[in-house]
Design an enzyme around this catalytic site. Sequence first.
Site, mmCIF file in Angstrom:
data_model
loop_
_atom_site.group_PDB
_atom_site.id
_atom_site.type_symbol
_atom_site.label_atom_id
_atom_site.label_comp_id
_atom_site.label_asym_id
_atom_site.label_seq_id
_atom_site.Cartn_x
_atom_site.Cartn_y
_atom_site.Cartn_z
ATOM 1 N NE ARG A 1 -3.521 -1.941 2.459
ATOM 2 C CZ ARG A 1 -2.929 -3.636 2.161
ATOM 3 N NH1 ARG A 1 -1.797 -4.057 2.684
ATOM 4 N NH2 ARG A 1 -4.000 -4.562 2.668
ATOM 5 C CG HIS B 1 0.013 -11.911 6.836
ATOM 6 N ND1 HIS B 1 -0.267 -11.058 6.971
ATOM 7 C CD2 HIS B 1 -0.777 -12.328 7.716
ATOM 8 C CE1 HIS B 1 -1.212 -10.635 7.946
ATOM 9 N NE2 HIS B 1 -1.578 -11.500 8.467
ATOM 10 C CB CYS C 1 0.408 -30.347 -1.434
ATOM 11 S SG CYS C 1 -0.603 -31.483 -2.156
ATOM 12 C CB CYS D 1 1.699 -32.448 -4.772
ATOM 13 S SG CYS D 1 2.155 -33.285 -3.694
#
Length: 253
Positions: free
Chosen positions: A39, A122, A130, A155
Amino acid sequence: MKDWKEKIKQLAKLLKNANNVVAFTGAGISTESGIPDYRGTGGVWKRYQPVYFDEFVASHDSRCEYWRRKKELYESFTQGKPNKAHLALAELERKGKLEMLITQNIDGLHYDAGNKKVIELHGTNRQVYCLDCLKRYPSEEIFPLLFEGVDVPQCKECGGWLKPATISFGQAMPVEETEQATEFSRRCNLFIAIGSSLSVQPASLMPLYAKQSGAKLAIINFTETQYDSQADIIIREKAGLVLSRLVEEFSSL
Ligand code: NAD
Ligand code: ZN
């Protein structure tokens, strides 16, 4: 309004007197390492809308778009080195002055700088997982496939779709990390937020938890945040400059 150098001196004193300090970082701490924020002025959201987690799961076009953007940013992430701000926080941990470093960042640069007490709220860009069997892979094993022409890596065990181990918009937060971050924020008596617009919930609630529990709040960020009115100190200068001077001031007290 006080001069920013005066404010750093004031923050150094708060740091000296606090016995439980939490630092909280966002994308703005890594812009000086060449990784764009979301931002800020060169921010990624100035160009793109985010791909939400349910879109990634449901649509192949969204998966392709998501991985295309990750590929575009990959070089900045692999080449980014810790800057003065990351190194200053590592120094504070070495000096025994940092109880915990809570980060919204996915770039791993706090670990590269030497911090060990880190909560990555985060997730991390350094791993890929996977969606079906949850197997994890190091990113350097998977990202080269994109440069060989693969749109969406799969995967090797079960063929499921792979996704970087970062928390997308609309994706559940990691339970343990969120609980720990909340706990550390509630227990601290000085909370320093650095390079974050403080607009992504629930991460952005951490300064509020700290303030509600009686902690002092310092915000180091170029632009205004929703918590500015509750902050004890606000410094609108480069994170690298502010934190390196803060460590110098603190060391001289
Ligand atoms: P944000 O992009 O919303 O806000 C960054 C803030 O930092 C802005 O307000 C900007 O003005 C400020 N800023 C930029 N450079 C600065 C500097 N050198 N010194 C002081 N301030 C500076 O970032 P956010 O609050 O972390 O939220 C964005 C989300 O994006 C996070 O969840 C994070 O996971 C993710 N993200 C991470 C990275 C990374 O890992 N480096 C990069 C982009 C986005
Ligand atoms: Zn699998």
